[in-house]
Design an enzyme around this catalytic site. Structure first.
Site, mmCIF file in Angstrom:
data_model
loop_
_atom_site.group_PDB
_atom_site.id
_atom_site.type_symbol
_atom_site.label_atom_id
_atom_site.label_comp_id
_atom_site.label_asym_id
_atom_site.label_seq_id
_atom_site.Cartn_x
_atom_site.Cartn_y
_atom_site.Cartn_z
ATOM 1 N N GLY A 70 0.821 -1.201 0.000
ATOM 2 C CA GLY A 70 0.000 0.000 0.000
ATOM 3 C C GLY A 70 0.855 1.251 0.000
ATOM 4 N N CYS A 71 0.245 2.377 -0.352
ATOM 5 C CA CYS A 71 1.003 3.622 -0.502
ATOM 6 C C CYS A 71 1.480 4.172 0.841
ATOM 7 C CB CYS A 71 0.184 4.655 -1.265
ATOM 8 S SG CYS A 71 -1.500 4.902 -0.650
ATOM 9 N N PHE A 72 0.573 4.345 1.802
ATOM 10 C CA PHE A 72 0.995 4.794 3.127
ATOM 11 C C PHE A 72 1.940 3.774 3.760
ATOM 12 C CE2 PHE A 72 -2.448 8.097 4.086
ATOM 13 C CZ PHE A 72 -1.526 9.114 4.321
#
Length: 333
Positions: A142-144
Site C-alpha cells: 500500500g502507498c501509506f
C-alpha cells in the site's frame, strides 16, 4: 534474463491502472498486450487517459484471453481475489496485484499468502529484494505502508525501534481512487484538510507484519494519524520516536541500509513533496530533537506507492535492471 515480455493490465481505467499503462508503454523490455476495463471497453485508451494521445492506438477490452508473461491486477480491494477465482490464468503468467487482497495472512511473518494455488510474496523491494527475484506472484504494498516502512526499516533491522512510534501523514486525492465520494469532490477537497481512519488505517496491518518480521522481540505500536490533503498526488509522512542514537549514528544506519537501493534517497535538507511527484523515488530526511528522532518520508502515491513499485517488482521478477522504465522526472515548479 528475458529479452522482452508481454504485459496485461486488469482495471486499466483507474488512476493506478493509467499510471501502469504510461510506464509499460515506455518500458524498454515490456510490451503492453492489452488493457482491460469493463466500463470503458471499446474506447481508445487516450479517450480516458488523455495524455496517451499519440502514444498508442490500443483500445480497452472487456476481457482478454491473450497469454501474457505478467498480469497486473488494478481491480480494487476484494475484486482481485474474485478475478482470480473466476478466471483461469496460465500457471506461467506472473501476477502483480495492487490491491490489499494478498498482502497479509495469519502467518507470523506475513510475507506470503496463497490464493487459488498461487503464492504471493509481499513486494517491498527494500525489504526483501532477493525473495521477490525468486517469486512468481507479488502483492504490491500500500502507498501509506510504503512510506511508513521505508521510514522505519533501517531501525527495525537493527532492533532499535522503541515500543511506540508516532506517525502523521498527508495524502493527495488520487489516493482515494477515481470513484467519486463526498471527500474527493474538488469543491470539498480544495483549500481543505481533514483526518480519516485515525489510529486504524488498513495499511497498519502490513506495516505491523513487516516490523514483526524484522524485530520480533518488540512489536512497536504505530500511532498513525492520516490526513486528506488539498492536492492531487503525493504522500508526506513524519514519524518520530525516542532513541539514544545521535543524529550522525542514525544517518549512518540509514545510509548503509539503503546504499544498494536505487529509489531511496537521503536528503540533508528538509524535503518537499514536489521532489518526488511523478517519480518512483522515496526521499528521507532525519532530524534529532532531544531524545526524539524525526523521520520524514515522501513518495508519489501512484508511483512508488503503486504503479511504479509494481513495475519495479516486474523488473526484479524478470531479471531486468531494477530501474528500467522508471527513471522519471520530477517537476520543480
Amino acid at each position: 534474463m528475458a529479452a522482452s515480455i508481454k504485459a496485461g493490465v486488469i482495471g486499466a481505467a483507474g488512476y493506478a491502472g493509467g499510471e501502469l499503462l504510461r510506464l509499460l508503454l515506455q518500458h524498454p523490455q515490456a510490451e503492453l498486450a492489452f488493457a482491460q476495463s469493463g466500463s470503458q471497453a471499446g474506447k481508445p485508451l487516450a479517450s480516458v487517459h488523455t495524455d496517451l494521445l499519440g502514444e498508442t492506438e490500443l483500445a480497452f477490452v472487456a476481457d482478454s484471453n491473450d497469454e501474457v508473461d505478467v498480469l497486473f491486477l488494478c481491480a480494487g480491494h476484494g475484486k482481485a481475489a474474485e478475478y482470480l477465482k473466476n478466471n483461469s490464468i496460465p500457471a506461467a503468467t506472473s501476477i502483480i496485484d495492487l490491491s490489499q487482497d494478498f498482502r497479509w495472512n495469519g502467518a507470523k511473518t506475513g510475507t506470503i499468502v496463497s490464493a487459488g494455488g498461487r503464492e504471493f510474496v509481499y513486494g517491498l523491494p527494500e525489504l526483501q529484494r532477493e525473495v521477490i527475484q525468486n517469486a512468481s506472484n507479488i502483492a504490491n504494498p500500500g502507498c501509506f505502508a510504503t512510506a511508513i516502512q521505508l521510514a522505519l526499516l533501517p531501525l527495525a533491522q537493527q532492533h532499535l525501534l522503541p515500543v511506540a512510534v508516532h506517525v502523521s501523514g498527508i495524502t493527495g486525492s488520487t489516493g482515494a481512487g477515481q470513484g467519486l465520494s463526498p471527500t474527493s469532490h474538488f469543491s470539498w477537497r480544495t483549500e481543505n484538510v481533514s483526518t480519516y481512519k485515525v489510529m486504524e488505517h488498513q495499511h497498519l496491518r502490513e506495516v505491523g507484519k513487516t516490523l514483526q518480521q524484522l524485530q520480533p522481540e518488540t512489536q512497536p505500536d504505530i500511532h498513525f494519524i492520516p490526513y486528506r490533503g488539498p492536492f492531487a498526488r503525493g504522500i508526506f509522512i513524519t514519524a518520530y520516536l525516542e532513541t539514544d542514537l545521535t543524529l550522525e549514528q542514525a544517518q549512518d544506519i540509514y545510509r548503509q541500509y539503503y546504499s544498494s537501493h536505487p529509489f531511496v534517497v537521503m536528503s540533508a535538507q528538509t524535503p518537499d513533496l514536489k521532489q518526488v511527484v511523478n517519480t518512483s523515488k522515496c526521499v528521507l530526511h532525519l532530524q534529532k530533537h532531544g531524545q526524539q528522532l524525526v523521520i520524514t518520508s515522501i513518495i508519489d502515491n501512484l508511483l512508488k506507492g503503486a504503479a511504479g513499485q509494481a513495475v519495479q517488482n516486474m523488473n526484479l521478477l524478470f531479471g531486468f535492471d531494477e530501474t528500467a522504465g522508471l527513471k522519471l522526472k520530477a517537476g520543480g515548479f
